[in-house]
Write a protein that holds these residues in place. Structure first.
Motif, PDB file in Angstrom:
ATOM      1  N   PRO A 151       0.821  -1.210   0.000  1.00 47.48           N
ATOM      2  CA  PRO A 151       0.000   0.000   0.000  1.00 47.48           C
ATOM      3  C   PRO A 151       0.857   1.262   0.000  1.00 47.48           C
ATOM      4  N   LYS A 152       0.481   2.222  -0.806  1.00 44.64           N
ATOM      5  CA  LYS A 152       1.187   3.498  -0.843  1.00 44.64           C
ATOM      6  C   LYS A 152       0.253   4.571  -1.357  1.00 44.64           C
ATOM      7  N   THR A 153       0.585   5.800  -1.020  1.00 44.38           N
ATOM      8  CA  THR A 153      -0.222   6.925  -1.464  1.00 44.38           C
ATOM      9  C   THR A 153       0.625   8.187  -1.466  1.00 44.38           C
ATOM     10  N   GLY A 154       0.103   9.188  -2.135  1.00 42.69           N
ATOM     11  CA  GLY A 154       0.665  10.523  -2.052  1.00 42.69           C
ATOM     12  C   GLY A 154      -0.371  11.450  -1.449  1.00 42.69           C
ATOM     13  N   ALA A 167       3.575  14.948  -0.407  1.00 40.02           N
ATOM     14  CA  ALA A 167       4.252  13.945   0.417  1.00 40.02           C
ATOM     15  C   ALA A 167       3.925  12.566  -0.117  1.00 40.02           C
ATOM     16  N   PHE A 168       4.736  11.597   0.299  1.00 39.48           N
ATOM     17  CA  PHE A 168       4.577  10.201  -0.111  1.00 39.48           C
ATOM     18  C   PHE A 168       4.598   9.326   1.135  1.00 39.48           C
ATOM     19  N   CYS A 169       3.816   8.255   1.118  1.00 33.38           N
ATOM     20  CA  CYS A 169       3.771   7.331   2.251  1.00 33.38           C
ATOM     21  C   CYS A 169       3.548   5.916   1.737  1.00 33.38           C
ATOM     22  N   VAL A 178       6.582   7.874   6.119  1.00 32.37           N
ATOM     23  CA  VAL A 178       6.349   9.064   5.307  1.00 32.37           C
ATOM     24  C   VAL A 178       7.684   9.526   4.732  1.00 32.37           C
ATOM     25  N   HIS A 179       7.674   9.852   3.463  1.00 32.62           N
ATOM     26  CA  HIS A 179       8.867  10.343   2.782  1.00 32.62           C
ATOM     27  C   HIS A 179       8.509  11.601   1.984  1.00 32.62           C
ATOM     28  N   LEU A 200      -2.170  11.313   6.648  1.00 37.73           N
ATOM     29  CA  LEU A 200      -1.472  10.066   6.341  1.00 37.73           C
ATOM     30  C   LEU A 200      -1.613   9.051   7.469  1.00 37.73           C
ATOM     31  N   ALA A 201      -1.700   9.516   8.706  1.00 39.18           N
ATOM     32  CA  ALA A 201      -1.945   8.586   9.813  1.00 39.18           C
ATOM     33  C   ALA A 201      -3.313   7.931   9.666  1.00 39.18           C
ATOM     34  N   PHE A 202      -4.308   8.709   9.247  1.00 33.95           N
ATOM     35  CA  PHE A 202      -5.646   8.150   9.026  1.00 33.95           C
ATOM     36  C   PHE A 202      -5.604   7.127   7.897  1.00 33.95           C
TER      37      PHE A 202
END
Length: 246
Positions: A151-154, A167-169, A178-179, A200-202
């Motif tokens: 799983p990943k998202t921006g 941001a990217f996670c 988080v990156h 991003l925590a959610f």
């Protein structure tokens, strides 16, 4: 998967870094793990020791990094004081000491940012690529994001009816990392990075991550203060050793 009550330790976060910000290729050479970064930055280009090394082993790693056209760069992790001393004796200087932070996703996910201030998006939107480019996060680092498995998202941040941040996670072994948080200069000091972290925590919690983490250079005083104020715990460090060529 780590329970929310137990923070991942620094050794686990080293694996999370590798899983969420992966090298193009990695391979063993003697006691070393050599990473081919293809321009993706230090984390994906640094060599690490997989077992005890001697001064004579350093030349092997140097030769492999030279074949890849990469700088002579080693990552030194917690508990590797002997390696650190060997590299210092070989003329390597300390470079970019880093703090690793982690927190349970539950408390951070309980606070949601204001509406439309932090919007999830993957693949990256063109405006996200522009924001990253303005912050020095170019195509080679975007390629690192695409290589991440699982799983990943921006996130695209918005303030004052205009784009503000990107941001990217990604998640590895139940821990989100988080990156590439980048806030445009004229949109800073308005809680934008805080909004990004809460969103991003959610997302991380919704996607099964018990914890959210990141790494940041010790020199970035403002960012370290922010992550501490969010309730994140510094669980360890690492630094690089770099040989500067004359």
């Amino acid at each position: 998967m780590t329970s929310p009550e137990t923070l991942p330790d620094i050794q686990q976060l080293y694996d999370v870094v590798d899983g969420t910000w992966p090298a193009a290729r990695s391979f063993e050479a003697g006691p070393w793990l050599i990473r081919e970064g293809q321009g993706g930055g230090q984390r994906v280009s640094a060599a690490t020791a997989q077992q005890p090394v001697t001064a004579s082993d350093i030349a092997l790693a140097e030769a492999e990094m030279a074949k890849l056209g990469q700088p002579k760069l080693f990552m030194v992790r917690d508990g590797e004081a002997e390696l650190d001393a060997l590299l210092a004796d070989a003329g390597y200087v300390v470079h970019d000491p880093v703090n690793a932070y982690v927190a349970a996703t539950g408390p951070m996910a309980a606070v949601r940012p204001p509406p439309v201030s932090a919007l999830l998006a993957w693949e990256p939107l063109a405006i996200m690529l522009d924001i990253w480019e303005a912050g020095g996060i170019g195509p080679c680092r975007i390629n690192v994001m695409h290589r991440a498995k699982g799983p990943k998202t921006g996130v695209i941040g918005r303030l004052n009816d205009h784009p503000a941040a990107a941001a990217f996670c990604a998640i590895h072994d139940g821990v989100a990392m988080v990156h590439a948080i980048e806030v445009l200069p004229h949109q800073r000091r308005q809680n934008m990075a805080r909004y990004v972290m809460h969103e991003l925590a959610f997302w991380a919690r919704q996607n099964g991550a018990s914890h959210i983490s990141l790494v940041v250079t010790q020199a970035n005083v403002g960012a370290n203060a922010l992550y501490t104020s969010l309730g994140m715990t510094c669980v360890g460090q690492y630094h690089y050793r770099l040989k500067r060529e004359d």
